[in-house]
Design a protein around this motif. Structure first.
Motif, PDB file in Angstrom:
ATOM      1  N   MET A 101     -19.556  10.624 -45.330  1.00 25.25           N
ATOM      2  CA  MET A 101     -18.712   9.485 -45.061  1.00 25.25           C
ATOM      3  C   MET A 101     -17.942   9.079 -46.316  1.00 25.25           C
ATOM      4  SD  MET A 101     -17.968   7.328 -42.735  1.00 25.25           S
ATOM      5  CE  MET A 101     -17.618   5.691 -42.368  1.00 25.25           C
ATOM      6  N   ARG A 102     -18.649   9.107 -47.456  1.00 24.04           N
ATOM      7  CA  ARG A 102     -18.023   8.728 -48.712  1.00 24.04           C
ATOM      8  C   ARG A 102     -16.922   9.730 -49.099  1.00 24.04           C
ATOM      9  NH1 ARG A 102     -20.894   7.408 -54.481  1.00 24.04           N
ATOM     10  NH2 ARG A 102     -18.933   7.266 -55.588  1.00 24.04           N
ATOM     11  N   ARG A 103     -17.171  11.010 -48.870  1.00 25.24           N
ATOM     12  CA  ARG A 103     -16.172  12.043 -49.179  1.00 25.24           C
ATOM     13  C   ARG A 103     -14.911  11.834 -48.355  1.00 25.24           C
ATOM     14  NH1 ARG A 103     -19.699  17.571 -49.326  1.00 25.24           N
ATOM     15  NH2 ARG A 103     -20.815  17.093 -51.242  1.00 25.24           N
ATOM     16  N   VAL A 104     -15.035  11.494 -47.125  1.00 29.75           N
ATOM     17  CA  VAL A 104     -13.892  11.273 -46.257  1.00 29.75           C
ATOM     18  C   VAL A 104     -13.059  10.109 -46.785  1.00 29.75           C
ATOM     19  CG1 VAL A 104     -13.183  10.571 -43.928  1.00 29.75           C
ATOM     20  CG2 VAL A 104     -15.016  12.247 -44.223  1.00 29.75           C
ATOM     21  N   ALA A 105     -13.715   9.041 -47.199  1.00 28.22           N
ATOM     22  CA  ALA A 105     -13.005   7.873 -47.718  1.00 28.22           C
ATOM     23  C   ALA A 105     -12.275   8.210 -49.011  1.00 28.22           C
ATOM     24  CB  ALA A 105     -13.980   6.718 -47.937  1.00 28.22           C
ATOM     25  N   VAL A 106     -12.942   8.944 -49.906  1.00 32.80           N
ATOM     26  CA  VAL A 106     -12.320   9.312 -51.179  1.00 32.80           C
ATOM     27  C   VAL A 106     -11.145  10.261 -50.942  1.00 32.80           C
ATOM     28  CG1 VAL A 106     -12.708  10.574 -53.342  1.00 32.80           C
ATOM     29  CG2 VAL A 106     -14.388   8.908 -52.561  1.00 32.80           C
ATOM     30  N   THR A 107     -11.313  11.227 -50.068  1.00 33.18           N
ATOM     31  CA  THR A 107     -10.239  12.180 -49.769  1.00 33.18           C
ATOM     32  C   THR A 107      -9.042  11.466 -49.147  1.00 33.18           C
ATOM     33  OG1 THR A 107     -11.872  13.918 -49.397  1.00 33.18           O
ATOM     34  CG2 THR A 107      -9.655  14.283 -48.503  1.00 33.18           C
ATOM     35  N   THR A 108      -9.276  10.579 -48.202  1.00 35.65           N
ATOM     36  CA  THR A 108      -8.205   9.828 -47.557  1.00 35.65           C
ATOM     37  C   THR A 108      -7.472   8.960 -48.563  1.00 35.65           C
ATOM     38  OG1 THR A 108      -9.449   9.804 -45.490  1.00 35.65           O
ATOM     39  CG2 THR A 108      -7.651   8.212 -45.697  1.00 35.65           C
ATOM     40  N   LEU A 109      -8.234   8.261 -49.397  1.00 36.77           N
ATOM     41  CA  LEU A 109      -7.630   7.392 -50.418  1.00 36.77           C
ATOM     42  C   LEU A 109      -6.807   8.211 -51.413  1.00 36.77           C
ATOM     43  CD1 LEU A 109      -7.352   4.540 -51.522  1.00 36.77           C
ATOM     44  CD2 LEU A 109      -9.406   4.955 -52.870  1.00 36.77           C
ATOM     45  N   SER A 110      -7.339   9.350 -51.858  1.00 36.03           N
ATOM     46  CA  SER A 110      -6.621  10.211 -52.812  1.00 36.03           C
ATOM     47  C   SER A 110      -5.345  10.764 -52.193  1.00 36.03           C
ATOM     48  CB  SER A 110      -7.506  11.373 -53.254  1.00 36.03           C
ATOM     49  OG  SER A 110      -8.641  10.901 -53.922  1.00 36.03           O
ATOM     50  N   THR A 111      -5.435  11.214 -50.958  1.00 35.88           N
ATOM     51  CA  THR A 111      -4.256  11.756 -50.281  1.00 35.88           C
ATOM     52  C   THR A 111      -3.193  10.684 -50.103  1.00 35.88           C
ATOM     53  OG1 THR A 111      -5.650  13.344 -49.104  1.00 35.88           O
ATOM     54  CG2 THR A 111      -3.440  12.936 -48.206  1.00 35.88           C
ATOM     55  N   THR A 112      -3.601   9.500 -49.703  1.00 32.00           N
ATOM     56  CA  THR A 112      -2.655   8.399 -49.515  1.00 32.00           C
ATOM     57  C   THR A 112      -1.989   8.038 -50.839  1.00 32.00           C
ATOM     58  OG1 THR A 112      -4.003   7.551 -47.691  1.00 32.00           O
ATOM     59  CG2 THR A 112      -2.406   6.030 -48.672  1.00 32.00           C
ATOM     60  N   ALA A 113      -2.786   7.954 -51.906  1.00 34.92           N
ATOM     61  CA  ALA A 113      -2.228   7.624 -53.222  1.00 34.92           C
ATOM     62  C   ALA A 113      -1.234   8.701 -53.671  1.00 34.92           C
ATOM     63  CB  ALA A 113      -3.348   7.465 -54.246  1.00 34.92           C
ATOM     64  N   GLY A 114      -1.554   9.964 -53.426  1.00 32.35           N
ATOM     65  CA  GLY A 114      -0.661  11.058 -53.803  1.00 32.35           C
ATOM     66  C   GLY A 114       0.652  11.008 -53.048  1.00 32.35           C
ATOM     67  N   VAL A 115       0.578  10.735 -51.745  1.00 35.26           N
ATOM     68  CA  VAL A 115       1.790  10.650 -50.936  1.00 35.26           C
ATOM     69  C   VAL A 115       2.658   9.479 -51.389  1.00 35.26           C
ATOM     70  CG1 VAL A 115       2.655  10.166 -48.605  1.00 35.26           C
ATOM     71  CG2 VAL A 115       0.813  11.824 -48.930  1.00 35.26           C
ATOM     72  N   VAL A 116       2.031   8.341 -51.671  1.00 35.64           N
ATOM     73  CA  VAL A 116       2.780   7.171 -52.144  1.00 35.64           C
ATOM     74  C   VAL A 116       3.469   7.486 -53.469  1.00 35.64           C
ATOM     75  CG1 VAL A 116       2.542   4.814 -53.025  1.00 35.64           C
ATOM     76  CG2 VAL A 116       1.424   5.461 -50.892  1.00 35.64           C
ATOM     77  N   LEU A 117       2.779   8.140 -54.379  1.00 33.89           N
ATOM     78  CA  LEU A 117       3.387   8.509 -55.668  1.00 33.89           C
ATOM     79  C   LEU A 117       4.557   9.469 -55.479  1.00 33.89           C
ATOM     80  CD1 LEU A 117       0.270   8.871 -57.973  1.00 33.89           C
ATOM     81  CD2 LEU A 117       2.064   7.158 -58.125  1.00 33.89           C
ATOM     82  N   LEU A 118       4.389  10.452 -54.610  1.00 35.02           N
ATOM     83  CA  LEU A 118       5.483  11.400 -54.372  1.00 35.02           C
ATOM     84  C   LEU A 118       6.698  10.716 -53.752  1.00 35.02           C
ATOM     85  CD1 LEU A 118       3.617  14.553 -53.060  1.00 35.02           C
ATOM     86  CD2 LEU A 118       4.896  14.322 -55.181  1.00 35.02           C
ATOM     87  N   LEU A 119       6.463   9.803 -52.842  1.00 34.72           N
ATOM     88  CA  LEU A 119       7.582   9.096 -52.224  1.00 34.72           C
ATOM     89  C   LEU A 119       8.270   8.140 -53.187  1.00 34.72           C
ATOM     90  CD1 LEU A 119       6.107   8.377 -48.683  1.00 34.72           C
ATOM     91  CD2 LEU A 119       7.825  10.066 -49.309  1.00 34.72           C
TER      92      LEU A 119
END
Length: 140
Positions: A1-19
């Motif tokens: 469960m923790r891995r899913v949250a960290v992966t989702t948060l990291s992916t979201t942060a990466g997409v926001v930075l790229l945009l």
């Protein structure tokens, strides 16, 4: 469960930075828009000019650029480079690579509405501006 949250948060942060990144947009060469053909005396269009017309000397960061254009019946048949930056070896190398490509583009486009050569922005801008001034002098 923790891995899913960290992966989702990291992916979201990466997409926001790229945009948030803005692509680099260089300034296009300063080229005036082509003028419409005007009628010459006798009803003939001014686009039927023939001869060689010399463009302005355009001072660039690395040295002056000047071209002359040869027209036949209003069509560009040749572009002669009169001056390019040549003070340093690198200037000569860039000009030797860029000028033939710019000339080929100008002959194909039959105008100064051509793309700059990558790595030769100053030489390209000077070439395009001088070519446009020669075409303006010819009235095409």
């Amino acid at each position: 469960m923790r891995r899913v949250a960290v992966t989702t948060l990291s992916t979201t942060a990466g997409v926001v930075l790229l945009l948030a990144l803005k692509p680099h947009q260089g300034h296009p060469p300063a080229v005036s828009a082509p003028r419409p053909a005007a009628s010459a005396p006798g009803g003939a269009a001014s686009g039927t000019r023939t001869g060689e017309f010399t463009g302005d000397v355009v001072d660039t960061r690395y040295g002056p650029v000047q071209v002359a254009v040869t027209l036949a019946q209003g069509h560009i048949t040749a572009v002669h480079v009169l001056r390019v930056p040549s003070e340093r070896g690198r200037d000569r190398e860039i000009a030797a690579r860029a000028v033939p490509r710019l000339t080929e583009e100008a002959l194909g486009a039959q105008s100064a509405s051509i793309d700059a050569v990558s790595g030769a922005s100053y030489t390209s801008e000077g070439y395009i501006r001088s070519l446009q001034s020669a075409l303006d002098e010819a009235g095409v």
